[in-house]
Scaffold this active site. Sequence first.
Site, PDB file in Angstrom:
ATOM      1  N   GLU A  76       0.814  -1.219   0.000  1.00 41.22           N
ATOM      2  CA  GLU A  76       0.000   0.000   0.000  1.00 41.22           C
ATOM      3  C   GLU A  76       0.849   1.271   0.000  1.00 41.22           C
ATOM      4  O   GLU A  76       0.516   2.241  -0.695  1.00 41.22           O
ATOM      5  CB  GLU A  76      -0.923   0.006   1.219  1.00 41.22           C
ATOM      6  CG  GLU A  76      -1.867   1.195   1.256  1.00 41.22           C
ATOM      7  CD  GLU A  76      -2.833   1.137   2.423  1.00 41.22           C
ATOM      8  OE1 GLU A  76      -3.507   2.146   2.648  1.00 41.22           O
ATOM      9  OE2 GLU A  76      -2.891   0.108   3.112  1.00 41.22           O
ATOM     10  N   ASP A  77       1.930   1.280   0.751  1.00 38.04           N
ATOM     11  CA  ASP A  77       2.649   2.538   0.992  1.00 38.04           C
ATOM     12  C   ASP A  77       4.051   2.608   0.410  1.00 38.04           C
ATOM     13  O   ASP A  77       4.747   3.610   0.614  1.00 38.04           O
ATOM     14  CB  ASP A  77       2.736   2.798   2.507  1.00 38.04           C
ATOM     15  CG  ASP A  77       1.370   3.053   3.110  1.00 38.04           C
ATOM     16  OD1 ASP A  77       0.529   3.646   2.422  1.00 38.04           O
ATOM     17  OD2 ASP A  77       1.136   2.638   4.259  1.00 38.04           O
TER      18      ASP A  77
END
Length: 742
Positions: A76-77
């Site tokens: 996700e990051d």
Amino acid sequence: MMRQYELVERVQRYKPDVNEALLNKAYVYAMQKHGHQKRASGDPYFSHPLEVAAILTEMHMDEATIAVALLHDTIEDTTATRAEIDELFGPEMGKLVEGLTKLKKLDLVSKKAEQAENLRKLLLAISEDVRVLLVKLADRLHNMRTLDHMPEAKRLRIAEETMDIYAPLAGRMGMQGMREELEEIAFRYINPEAHRAVTARLAEIFERNKDVLSEIEKALSGLFEKHAIKAGVKSRQKKPWSVFRKMEAKALSFEQLSDIFGFRVVVDTVEDCYRALGAIHTTWSMVPGRFKDYISTPKQNDYRSIHTTIVGPSRQRVELQIRTREMNKIAEYGVAAHSIYKDTGGKTNGAGHAISKETNAYAWLRRTIEQLAEGDNPEDFLENTKLELFQDQVFCFTPKGMLIALPRGATPIDFAYAVHTDVGDTCVGAKVNGRIMPLMTELKNGDEVEIIRSKAQVPPAAWESVVVTGKARAAIRRATKNAIRKQYSGLGARILERAFERAGKTFTKESLKPVLHRLARKDIEDVLASVGRGELASTDVMKAVFPDYKDERVTPAAPKQREEGWSKIRNAAGMLFQIPGRAARKDKDQPRDGAVPIRGVRGDLPVRFAPEGAVPGDRIVGIVQPGTGITIYPIQSPALQAFDDQPERWIDVRWDIDERTKERFPARVSVTAINAPGSLADIAQVVASNDANIHTLSMVRTAPDFTEMLIDLEVWDLKHLNRLLSQLKDNSSVSDARRVNG
């Protein structure tokens, strides 16, 4: 920040044969990927997945789960991809990490819908591997512990989401310790003033009662020693949120709460639980109605314990929980305490984890996932899931002794749907403990419920507001939609049958199969329902099936022509269903060939009446209203003029009244009455004495001498209406009474 070797040592304490290489590789990979990223607090971002991993070590989770915790934010990051994680750590771990990744760039209409979709994705991932839940809850717990560093508006939103979903989800999975901490922190941000007040009062009460608590603890320990029962006794205090919720729900003051303090008795065996209970109850009096045996009947989240309240030493009410060490572990850690995800040296699955009987908590989760397949929209799914998460339970029985766990406040309808969806859909009544009871009856612990069924039953839409379980609510909503779709489908089939007859063709559902793609519909029922709703014209279906078909319908006649008699209307408005080669009936009162039979709003077609109404005996015509079905008008209604240029919407209809089904029909009348006291009462008396019913009444014009009013009546038929009008005209308070036709 915790070092690499410290994390490995934590796991080694409860799992000596830990896979150090896996933990080291995950640690280094996550640290490199997060690089110089910072959290809102200013700490390195990598400190977050590291703390999540640390929380899981407190639950004694295996190294694979710890490694997933380290990696859970990488997709996700960071620049990490699922393919990269699959290659380095294997597809199983890649799948777990992806299950924890939030949906991005959602094209959804609301924040609630986004929240619902994330929950849906999370639950689907959990249903395949519960370790996703354990990592997610640990992730949420650490985020809550560091919530102070977030902007105020975001703090409140995260706290509310935690209270709404994650805390109850932890409770449903039996993870009581996790639930209590999540609730405690969320409470602090959602209602800081109440949190401060409750916390201060609890501290004050504890200080005042600590000597008494010590005395009770000693008395209990002495009692168990006397009976040779090896038991640990420990006092505990209710958490602020639990106290506040109980005070609000039951409108109690602090002084009225009897269970702020309790004692937990932990023994070695189940037999010792009952021996301890016997020793307690033979020494001190039990408070009636305060005994629950969750060992004999465990909660759905696998919680097992004996609860009792006694009038103990110093005449104090004392709440007790008696359980074994294993039960205590499950009460604290829930699914994390089960052996499913621990190496046991026994039979294992492909991931090296022991295969064990599915827990009740996990079984509930799987049942919740079944709702996903029913196609509920995101908001409905979120609502139904919250209903399931928040409920405490009652336990009821079928006549054959099967135990059904339900939320508090559940009704026999909820019970029926808990047994099976078909049982709920066909439920028409219920016997509770042998007596016929209303379906809205609130069930109690130990009730035996027998469901009375009928195949002719369709669940009323009103049930949706009565039931408390998500399963029942979703099933009722689905059955209502299906019933409406069936009505439209039936109407569509009748429309197409008559359209095909007019063209000299024979209609079969099979003839629609090859042209579904041309009609942009996925199945035959979709086509029929679309025709019934007025979204798809019968001529379009004819052209799809017979490309050389030409529409030869006659445009409906003007209002003056309609007033000249049914025979002309038959050849105009009713031409839609005229059967070629067959002459129209000359007797206008006889049933008309090809006309759709109408029974009323309770029939099997989606029918409603025009504002001025229509009654059996009227010559009528139907107008297809897209999305709502057929609107029935008297043939003399001026309102029909608005549809003169839309012949495709006209449907020839006829009355087909079932004498066994008593139903009144709507008619609008205009009454001019003398403006004197008692006039309205006289009119109402005439209506009542004629077995009619006033639905609505409005004053149109009021003058010193008279009042004109419009009355919407419900009558049996045209003869009934005419008799009523005649008697109204004969009344001394009425100067005129006539029917209104639009």
